[in-house]
Design a protein around this motif. Structure first.
Motif, PDB file in Angstrom:
ATOM      1  N   ARG A   1       0.841  -1.199   0.000  1.00 25.55           N
ATOM      2  CA  ARG A   1       0.000   0.000   0.000  1.00 25.55           C
ATOM      3  C   ARG A   1       0.882   1.257   0.000  1.00 25.55           C
TER       4      ARG A   1
ATOM      5  N   GLN B   1       2.278   1.792  -3.427  1.00 30.60           N
ATOM      6  CA  GLN B   1       1.226   2.281  -4.316  1.00 30.60           C
ATOM      7  C   GLN B   1       1.032   3.780  -4.127  1.00 30.60           C
ATOM      8  N   HIS B   2       0.972   4.215  -2.887  1.00 32.63           N
ATOM      9  CA  HIS B   2       0.782   5.637  -2.592  1.00 32.63           C
ATOM     10  C   HIS B   2       1.984   6.443  -3.064  1.00 32.63           C
ATOM     11  N   GLN B   3       3.181   5.899  -2.909  1.00 32.53           N
ATOM     12  CA  GLN B   3       4.379   6.582  -3.386  1.00 32.53           C
ATOM     13  C   GLN B   3       4.329   6.765  -4.893  1.00 32.53           C
TER      14      GLN B   3
ATOM     15  N   TYR C   1       2.004   9.717  -5.483  1.00 34.43           N
ATOM     16  CA  TYR C   1       2.653  10.975  -5.097  1.00 34.43           C
ATOM     17  C   TYR C   1       3.720  11.375  -6.108  1.00 34.43           C
TER      18      TYR C   1
ATOM     19  N   LEU D   1      -5.997   9.285   0.041  1.00 33.11           N
ATOM     20  CA  LEU D   1      -5.718   8.402  -1.092  1.00 33.11           C
ATOM     21  C   LEU D   1      -6.129   6.973  -0.791  1.00 33.11           C
ATOM     22  N   GLN D   2      -6.849   6.382  -1.742  1.00 35.41           N
ATOM     23  CA  GLN D   2      -7.207   4.966  -1.678  1.00 35.41           C
ATOM     24  C   GLN D   2      -6.746   4.335  -2.985  1.00 35.41           C
ATOM     25  N   THR D   3      -5.886   3.319  -2.878  1.00 39.78           N
ATOM     26  CA  THR D   3      -5.364   2.654  -4.084  1.00 39.78           C
ATOM     27  C   THR D   3      -5.686   1.171  -4.034  1.00 39.78           C
TER      28      THR D   3
END
Length: 78
Positions: A47, A50-52, A55, A71-73
């Motif tokens: 997770r 994914q967020h990185q 960004y 953020l939701q990935t």
């Protein structure tokens, strides 16, 4: 200078062309958004990774033109 939802979506889709992106302006100020991003590129990634990726797609705008992003990935199969 605030970012529009369209700008955020465009930057994410440039970096993750297969992504499904939904952006919601949480405060109506162009500064606080929620994003749901679904992409096959996230497969096998944590997770945090994914967020990185998201960004990184925003090209340094987090904390500058974009103050907050909830953020939701996920991958298409999750």
């Amino acid at each position: 200078m605030a970012m529009s939802a369209r700008e955020i979506e465009q930057l994410i889709k440039e970096a993750l062309p297969d992504a499904s992106v939904e952006i919601q302006d949480l405060a109506g100020d162009g500064d606080h958004y929620a994003a749901v991003v679904v992409s096959k590129a996230f497969e096998g990634k944590s997770r945090v990774q994914q967020h990185q990726m998201v960004y990184k797609a925003l090209r340094g705008q987090m904390g500058d033109a974009l103050h907050a992003l909830a953020l939701q990935t996920s991958t298409p199969d999750s």
